[in-house]
Write a protein that holds these residues in place. Structure first.
Motif, PDB file in Angstrom:
ATOM      1  N   UNK A 113     -66.242  23.502 -28.797  1.00 16.19           N
ATOM      2  CA  UNK A 113     -65.048  23.323 -28.288  1.00 16.19           C
ATOM      3  C   UNK A 113     -65.157  22.128 -27.322  1.00 16.19           C
ATOM      4  N   UNK A 114     -64.324  21.068 -27.688  1.00 19.20           N
ATOM      5  CA  UNK A 114     -64.423  20.031 -26.773  1.00 19.20           C
ATOM      6  C   UNK A 114     -62.982  19.809 -25.850  1.00 19.20           C
ATOM      7  N   UNK A 115     -63.229  19.413 -24.585  1.00 21.00           N
ATOM      8  CA  UNK A 115     -62.001  19.128 -23.889  1.00 21.00           C
ATOM      9  C   UNK A 115     -62.255  17.809 -23.173  1.00 21.00           C
ATOM     10  N   UNK A 116     -61.300  16.982 -23.067  1.00 16.50           N
ATOM     11  CA  UNK A 116     -61.238  15.754 -22.289  1.00 16.50           C
ATOM     12  C   UNK A 116     -60.144  15.685 -21.637  1.00 16.50           C
ATOM     13  N   UNK A 117     -59.479  16.779 -21.210  1.00 14.88           N
ATOM     14  CA  UNK A 117     -58.086  16.574 -20.421  1.00 14.88           C
ATOM     15  C   UNK A 117     -58.717  16.270 -18.647  1.00 14.88           C
ATOM     16  N   UNK A 118     -57.997  15.305 -18.227  1.00 12.91           N
ATOM     17  CA  UNK A 118     -58.269  15.244 -16.773  1.00 12.91           C
ATOM     18  C   UNK A 118     -57.506  16.260 -15.984  1.00 12.91           C
ATOM     19  N   UNK A 119     -57.837  16.535 -14.808  1.00 13.39           N
ATOM     20  CA  UNK A 119     -57.381  17.567 -14.048  1.00 13.39           C
ATOM     21  C   UNK A 119     -57.572  17.089 -12.493  1.00 13.39           C
ATOM     22  N   UNK A 120     -56.696  17.777 -11.791  1.00 10.57           N
ATOM     23  CA  UNK A 120     -56.951  17.566 -10.289  1.00 10.57           C
ATOM     24  C   UNK A 120     -57.578  18.893  -9.677  1.00 10.57           C
ATOM     25  N   UNK A 121     -58.752  18.482  -9.115  1.00  4.63           N
ATOM     26  CA  UNK A 121     -59.691  19.563  -8.596  1.00  4.63           C
ATOM     27  C   UNK A 121     -59.052  20.485  -7.394  1.00  4.63           C
ATOM     28  N   UNK A 122     -59.985  21.314  -6.891  1.00  7.68           N
ATOM     29  CA  UNK A 122     -59.446  22.138  -5.649  1.00  7.68           C
ATOM     30  C   UNK A 122     -59.490  21.339  -4.361  1.00  7.68           C
ATOM     31  N   UNK A 123     -60.453  20.255  -4.720  1.00  9.36           N
ATOM     32  CA  UNK A 123     -60.428  19.347  -3.280  1.00  9.36           C
ATOM     33  C   UNK A 123     -59.349  18.279  -3.578  1.00  9.36           C
ATOM     34  N   UNK A 124     -58.220  18.406  -4.360  1.00  7.73           N
ATOM     35  CA  UNK A 124     -57.214  17.431  -4.562  1.00  7.73           C
ATOM     36  C   UNK A 124     -57.492  16.167  -5.219  1.00  7.73           C
ATOM     37  N   UNK A 125     -58.660  15.871  -5.533  1.00 12.93           N
ATOM     38  CA  UNK A 125     -59.099  14.516  -6.380  1.00 12.93           C
ATOM     39  C   UNK A 125     -58.830  14.714  -7.668  1.00 12.93           C
ATOM     40  N   UNK A 126     -58.329  13.637  -8.327  1.00 13.05           N
ATOM     41  CA  UNK A 126     -58.177  13.611  -9.847  1.00 13.05           C
ATOM     42  C   UNK A 126     -59.754  13.674 -10.474  1.00 13.05           C
ATOM     43  N   UNK A 127     -59.851  14.247 -11.388  1.00  9.86           N
ATOM     44  CA  UNK A 127     -61.123  14.153 -12.263  1.00  9.86           C
ATOM     45  C   UNK A 127     -60.894  13.772 -13.632  1.00  9.86           C
ATOM     46  N   UNK A 128     -61.738  12.738 -13.883  1.00  8.35           N
ATOM     47  CA  UNK A 128     -61.814  12.260 -15.415  1.00  8.35           C
ATOM     48  C   UNK A 128     -62.854  12.990 -16.049  1.00  8.35           C
ATOM     49  N   UNK A 129     -62.624  14.044 -17.053  1.00  6.65           N
ATOM     50  CA  UNK A 129     -63.593  15.065 -17.150  1.00  6.65           C
ATOM     51  C   UNK A 129     -63.606  15.051 -18.798  1.00  6.65           C
ATOM     52  N   UNK A 130     -64.894  15.460 -19.124  1.00  6.47           N
ATOM     53  CA  UNK A 130     -65.264  15.386 -20.774  1.00  6.47           C
ATOM     54  C   UNK A 130     -65.999  16.521 -20.744  1.00  6.47           C
ATOM     55  N   UNK A 131     -65.801  17.744 -21.343  1.00  8.07           N
ATOM     56  CA  UNK A 131     -66.804  18.687 -21.724  1.00  8.07           C
ATOM     57  C   UNK A 131     -66.937  19.311 -23.111  1.00  8.07           C
ATOM     58  N   UNK A 151     -69.332  15.623 -18.228  1.00  6.07           N
ATOM     59  CA  UNK A 151     -69.410  14.321 -17.858  1.00  6.07           C
ATOM     60  C   UNK A 151     -68.133  14.241 -17.001  1.00  6.07           C
ATOM     61  N   UNK A 152     -68.193  14.191 -15.507  1.00  2.00           N
ATOM     62  CA  UNK A 152     -67.064  14.108 -14.734  1.00  2.00           C
ATOM     63  C   UNK A 152     -66.890  13.045 -13.666  1.00  2.00           C
ATOM     64  N   UNK A 153     -65.977  12.534 -13.619  1.00  2.00           N
ATOM     65  CA  UNK A 153     -65.922  11.132 -12.648  1.00  2.00           C
ATOM     66  C   UNK A 153     -64.778  11.429 -11.530  1.00  2.00           C
ATOM     67  N   UNK A 154     -65.083  12.299 -10.641  1.00  2.60           N
ATOM     68  CA  UNK A 154     -63.994  12.243  -9.416  1.00  2.60           C
ATOM     69  C   UNK A 154     -63.589  10.868  -9.049  1.00  2.60           C
ATOM     70  N   UNK A 155     -62.229  10.688  -8.617  1.00  2.00           N
ATOM     71  CA  UNK A 155     -61.585   9.559  -7.911  1.00  2.00           C
ATOM     72  C   UNK A 155     -62.422   9.559  -6.432  1.00  2.00           C
ATOM     73  N   UNK A 156     -62.798   8.229  -6.117  1.00  2.00           N
ATOM     74  CA  UNK A 156     -63.505   8.431  -4.784  1.00  2.00           C
ATOM     75  C   UNK A 156     -62.373   8.537  -3.703  1.00  2.00           C
ATOM     76  N   UNK A 157     -62.856   9.101  -2.337  1.00  2.00           N
ATOM     77  CA  UNK A 157     -61.988   9.363  -1.416  1.00  2.00           C
ATOM     78  C   UNK A 157     -61.394   8.001  -0.697  1.00  2.00           C
ATOM     79  N   UNK A 158     -60.384   7.934  -0.494  1.00  2.75           N
ATOM     80  CA  UNK A 158     -59.654   6.804   0.195  1.00  2.75           C
ATOM     81  C   UNK A 158     -59.152   7.296   1.231  1.00  2.75           C
TER      82      UNK A 158
END
Length: 159
Positions: A113-131, A151-158
Motif C-alpha cells: 500500500x503506497x501513500x504520498x498524500x501530504x498532511x498537516x501534522x499535530x504540530x501544525x506543520x505541513x508534511x510532504x510525506x511518502x509511505x 520519507x517525510x519532509x516537514x516544512x521548517x519553522x518560520x
C-alpha cells in the motif's frame, strides 16, 4: 495469494528512490507467490534504508498494530520513539483512523500500500510525506507484520 503482485505498480515511477529500492527488495523476497517473512528481510542487504524503516506487528487484540522497530530518521521526524506502543497511541499522520486504514488495507489484501498524500501534522506543520506498507507473513499468506518505509519532509519553522 489470489493474484500476482505487480512488478511495476502505477505509483512506482513517482516514488522516491528509497521507496523504489525497498519495494524491489521486498518483491524479490516474494518467492512462489508467497509473502516474505520477517526472517527473509536481512538488514545487511539494505543498510542505507534502515534509518527510514519501521516494523509493525499485527496483533490479535485491541491494539491491532504495535511498533516493534523504528528507524532513527523516523524517530527524529516524530520527535519520539514509538517502539512498543500501538499505532493508535503513537501514529504519525493526520489521524489514527487514517493510519489504521493503510495498515488494514495491507493486511486485508496482502499487497503493498503506497501513500504520498501530504498532511498537516499535530504540530501544525505541513508534511510532504511518502509511505509504503509492505506485508510480511510467517506462513506466506496471513499478514503478521508490516514493513514500512517513510520519507517525510516537514516544512521548517518560520518564526
Amino acid at each position: 495469494m489470489e493474484q500476482a503482485i505487480a512488478e511495476h505498480p502505477e505509483w512506482l515511477e513517482r516514488a522516491g528512490e528509497n521507496v523504489r529500492q525497498l519495494y524491489r527488495y521486498w518483491l524479490a523476497k516474494c518467492r512462489g507467490g508467497c509473502l516474505p517473512s520477517r526472517a527473509d528481510i536481512d538488514p545487511t542487504d539494505i543498510p542505507r534504508l534502515l534509518p527510514y524503516l519501521t516494523l509493525v506487528e499485527v496483533v490479535a487484540d485491541h491494539r491491532r498494530y504495535v511498533y516493534r522497530l523504528v528507524g532513527t530518521k523516523e524517530v527524529e521526524v516524530r520527535g519520539q520513539d514509538p517502539t512498543g506502543k500501538s499505532v493508535a497511541e503513537a501514529f504519525y499522520g493526520p489521524s489514527a483512523e487514517e493510519a489504521h486504514m493503510f495498515y488494514d488495507l495491507a493486511v486485508a489484501t496482502g499487497r503493498p500500500v503506497y501513500d504520498d498524500s501530504p498532511f498537516i501534522g499535530a504540530d501544525g506543520r505541513y508534511n510532504d510525506d511518502e509511505m509504503l506498507f509492505l506485508p510480511l507473513s510467517d506462513d506466506g499468506e496471513r499478514v503478521t507484520r508490516i514493513l514500512l518505509i517513510s520519507q517525510c519532509s516537514p516544512t521548517p519553522d518560520y518564526a
